[in-house]
Motif scaffolding. Structure first.
Motif, PDB file in Angstrom:
ATOM      1  N   LEU A 145      -7.909  -6.422  13.006  1.00 60.85           N
ATOM      2  CA  LEU A 145      -8.091  -5.155  13.709  1.00 60.85           C
ATOM      3  C   LEU A 145      -7.871  -3.951  12.805  1.00 60.85           C
ATOM      4  N   GLY A 146      -7.466  -4.193  11.568  1.00 62.19           N
ATOM      5  CA  GLY A 146      -7.250  -3.090  10.639  1.00 62.19           C
ATOM      6  C   GLY A 146      -5.803  -2.750  10.414  1.00 62.19           C
ATOM      7  N   GLY A 147      -4.863  -3.486  11.010  1.00 64.63           N
ATOM      8  CA  GLY A 147      -3.447  -3.190  10.832  1.00 64.63           C
ATOM      9  C   GLY A 147      -2.898  -3.778   9.547  1.00 64.63           C
ATOM     10  N   VAL A 148      -2.031  -3.043   8.888  1.00 67.05           N
ATOM     11  CA  VAL A 148      -1.330  -3.519   7.698  1.00 67.05           C
ATOM     12  C   VAL A 148       0.155  -3.260   7.904  1.00 67.05           C
ATOM     13  N   THR A 149       0.953  -4.304   7.732  1.00 64.89           N
ATOM     14  CA  THR A 149       2.401  -4.188   7.880  1.00 64.89           C
ATOM     15  C   THR A 149       3.063  -4.663   6.596  1.00 64.89           C
ATOM     16  N   VAL A 150       3.994  -3.875   6.079  1.00 61.05           N
ATOM     17  CA  VAL A 150       4.740  -4.263   4.889  1.00 61.05           C
ATOM     18  C   VAL A 150       6.180  -4.552   5.288  1.00 61.05           C
ATOM     19  N   PHE A 151       6.736  -5.624   4.755  1.00 61.40           N
ATOM     20  CA  PHE A 151       8.097  -6.045   5.075  1.00 61.40           C
ATOM     21  C   PHE A 151       8.993  -5.773   3.874  1.00 61.40           C
ATOM     22  N   THR A 152      10.065  -5.014   4.089  1.00 62.57           N
ATOM     23  CA  THR A 152      10.977  -4.646   3.013  1.00 62.57           C
ATOM     24  C   THR A 152      12.405  -4.974   3.408  1.00 62.57           C
ATOM     25  N   GLU A 153      13.292  -4.865   2.442  1.00 65.94           N
ATOM     26  CA  GLU A 153      14.710  -5.117   2.710  1.00 65.94           C
ATOM     27  C   GLU A 153      15.237  -4.144   3.758  1.00 65.94           C
ATOM     28  N   ARG A 154      14.769  -2.902   3.703  1.00 62.72           N
ATOM     29  CA  ARG A 154      15.214  -1.892   4.659  1.00 62.72           C
ATOM     30  C   ARG A 154      14.552  -2.052   6.016  1.00 62.72           C
ATOM     31  N   ARG A 155      13.296  -2.560   6.013  1.00 62.15           N
ATOM     32  CA  ARG A 155      12.565  -2.758   7.259  1.00 62.15           C
ATOM     33  C   ARG A 155      12.068  -4.206   7.333  1.00 62.15           C
ATOM     34  N   PRO A 156      12.989  -5.165   7.560  1.00 68.31           N
ATOM     35  CA  PRO A 156      12.590  -6.578   7.575  1.00 68.31           C
ATOM     36  C   PRO A 156      11.635  -6.930   8.713  1.00 68.31           C
ATOM     37  N   ASP A 157      11.634  -6.133   9.796  1.00 69.53           N
ATOM     38  CA  ASP A 157      10.722  -6.385  10.903  1.00 69.53           C
ATOM     39  C   ASP A 157       9.337  -5.794  10.667  1.00 69.53           C
ATOM     40  N   GLY A 158       9.201  -5.043   9.588  1.00 70.09           N
ATOM     41  CA  GLY A 158       7.895  -4.532   9.225  1.00 70.09           C
ATOM     42  C   GLY A 158       7.715  -3.054   9.488  1.00 70.09           C
ATOM     43  N   SER A 159       6.884  -2.443   8.644  1.00 69.87           N
ATOM     44  CA  SER A 159       6.553  -1.030   8.778  1.00 69.87           C
ATOM     45  C   SER A 159       5.049  -0.883   8.556  1.00 69.87           C
ATOM     46  N   ALA A 160       4.376  -0.160   9.447  1.00 70.50           N
ATOM     47  CA  ALA A 160       2.930   0.027   9.313  1.00 70.50           C
ATOM     48  C   ALA A 160       2.615   0.804   8.040  1.00 70.50           C
ATOM     49  N   ALA A 161       1.500   0.435   7.403  1.00 71.50           N
ATOM     50  CA  ALA A 161       1.096   1.099   6.163  1.00 71.50           C
ATOM     51  C   ALA A 161      -0.350   1.544   6.261  1.00 71.50           C
ATOM     52  N   ALA A 162      -0.681   2.631   5.568  1.00 73.78           N
ATOM     53  CA  ALA A 162      -2.036   3.175   5.578  1.00 73.78           C
ATOM     54  C   ALA A 162      -2.591   3.234   4.164  1.00 73.78           C
ATOM     55  N   LEU A 163      -3.892   2.993   4.028  1.00 78.75           N
ATOM     56  CA  LEU A 163      -4.566   3.081   2.745  1.00 78.75           C
ATOM     57  C   LEU A 163      -4.521   4.520   2.236  1.00 78.75           C
ATOM     58  N   ALA A 164      -4.062   4.695   0.984  1.00 76.24           N
ATOM     59  CA  ALA A 164      -3.907   6.038   0.437  1.00 76.24           C
ATOM     60  C   ALA A 164      -4.836   6.308  -0.736  1.00 76.24           C
ATOM     61  N   GLY A 165      -5.630   5.314  -1.134  1.00 79.12           N
ATOM     62  CA  GLY A 165      -6.556   5.517  -2.240  1.00 79.12           C
ATOM     63  C   GLY A 165      -6.549   4.349  -3.206  1.00 79.12           C
ATOM     64  N   GLY A 166      -7.147   4.576  -4.366  1.00 78.03           N
ATOM     65  CA  GLY A 166      -7.210   3.547  -5.391  1.00 78.03           C
ATOM     66  C   GLY A 166      -5.905   3.416  -6.144  1.00 78.03           C
ATOM     67  N   GLY A 167      -5.826   2.400  -6.987  1.00 77.81           N
ATOM     68  CA  GLY A 167      -4.623   2.183  -7.776  1.00 77.81           C
ATOM     69  C   GLY A 167      -4.977   1.630  -9.142  1.00 77.81           C
ATOM     70  N   THR A 168      -3.978   1.498  -9.992  1.00 74.97           N
ATOM     71  CA  THR A 168      -4.155   0.956 -11.337  1.00 74.97           C
ATOM     72  C   THR A 168      -3.875  -0.539 -11.329  1.00 74.97           C
ATOM     73  N   PRO A 169      -4.757  -1.358 -11.915  1.00 77.18           N
ATOM     74  CA  PRO A 169      -4.512  -2.804 -11.938  1.00 77.18           C
ATOM     75  C   PRO A 169      -3.158  -3.147 -12.557  1.00 77.18           C
ATOM     76  N   LEU A 170      -2.533  -4.168 -12.017  1.00 75.70           N
ATOM     77  CA  LEU A 170      -1.217  -4.591 -12.484  1.00 75.70           C
ATOM     78  C   LEU A 170      -1.402  -5.671 -13.536  1.00 75.70           C
ATOM     79  N   ARG A 171      -1.088  -5.353 -14.789  1.00 76.15           N
ATOM     80  CA  ARG A 171      -1.310  -6.257 -15.901  1.00 76.15           C
ATOM     81  C   ARG A 171      -0.079  -6.325 -16.795  1.00 76.15           C
ATOM     82  N   LEU A 172       0.064  -7.443 -17.490  1.00 76.16           N
ATOM     83  CA  LEU A 172       1.103  -7.562 -18.505  1.00 76.16           C
ATOM     84  C   LEU A 172       0.617  -6.885 -19.786  1.00 76.16           C
ATOM     85  N   PRO A 173       1.384  -5.966 -20.362  1.00 78.31           N
ATOM     86  CA  PRO A 173       0.958  -5.330 -21.605  1.00 78.31           C
ATOM     87  C   PRO A 173       1.172  -6.265 -22.796  1.00 78.31           C
ATOM     88  N   ALA A 174       0.401  -6.072 -23.852  1.00 76.25           N
ATOM     89  CA  ALA A 174       0.651  -6.814 -25.096  1.00 76.25           C
ATOM     90  C   ALA A 174       2.002  -6.392 -25.654  1.00 76.25           C
TER      91      ALA A 174
END
Length: 237
Positions: free
Chosen positions: A93-122
């Motif tokens: 349905l389009g819902g996104v929930t993130v679970f954190t130590e502070r909010r173990p029951d979940g917190s709704a999240a919204a798309l905020a834009g693009g991001g940088t790929p997560l890579r291991l540097p040399a």
């Protein structure tokens, strides 16, 4: 695990970000493989689905989480960490929930834009030594005593071992935050990082041994959550 009404009611941007959407003429829009989200309580994170294993990094943490996507009821997808604990849930349905130590029951999240790929540097030998020293200093401050870090690394494993050292120091910092978990630090006198066939952690005679599997990339080292769980297990193993 329930999803808040707010999460279910998120805009089509969320659905686009996780599942894509179709144009009126039926053409399929491709969701951004790397995107940034912000939860309703202000927690930002990047979700990178451009690799074999989805990766997630919170804005306020140096740790990258390697996630296991698993199907859930009603076409949802649950992204779990290496202990099988939910970190993110996405609904059809389009819902996104993130679970954190502070909010173990979940917190709704919204798309905020693009991001940088997560890579291991040399990483070269000197840079690895510097990362080990930084991790030792951070862990030692948290434990209020010296916790030396050393490693057996090759050019293929140096970047992952450096990252694992930072994640291990993050686990030590987490354990230092409360009196109960702080007592776990008494079991750790030093940290040693080595290559292995699979990611893992164990404590033997006061040494926290961290095994990394370079061929698995960022998924080839234990998370801070797993390291804390190992420290919580009675007895050396």
């Amino acid at each position: 695990m329930g999803i808040s009404d707010v999460a279910v009611a998120q805009s089509g941007n969320l659905r686009d970000g996780l599942f894509g959407r179709r144009a009126p003429d039926g053409r399929q829009f491709t969701a951004p493989p790397v995107a940034r989200y912000v939860s309703e309580d202000g927690v930002g994170f990047v979700l990178d689905r451009s690799q074999k294993r989805p990766l997630l990094k919170f804005d306020n943490s140096p740790e990258v989480w390697a996630l296991h996507p698993q199907p859930a009821p009603r076409g949802d997808v649950i992204y779990k960490n290496d202990l099988g604990e939910p970190v993110l849930r996405a609904t059809r349905l389009g819902g996104v929930t993130v679970f954190t130590e502070r909010r173990p029951d979940g917190s709704a999240a919204a798309l905020a834009g693009g991001g940088t790929p997560l890579r291991l540097p040399a990483l070269g030998p000197q840079a690895l030594l510097e990362k080990l020293a930084q991790a030792s200093a951070r862990a030692s401050r948290a434990a209020r005593r010296l916790i030396p870090f050393d490693a057996e690394a090759t050019p293929a494993s140096s970047a992952l071992i450096a990252d694992a050292a930072i994640v291990t120091s993050e686990a030590v910092v987490r354990m230092s935050r409360t009196p109960r978990s702080r007592s776990l630090l008494d079991r750790i006198r030093r940290v040693r990082l080595v290559e292995g066939r699979r990611a893992g952690a164990e404590i033997t005679n006061g040494t926290l041994l961290i095994m990394v599997a370079p061929q698995q990339g960022l998924a080839g080292r234990p998370s801070s959550e797993r390291i804390v769980a190992v420290a919580n297990t009675p007895g050396d193993h």
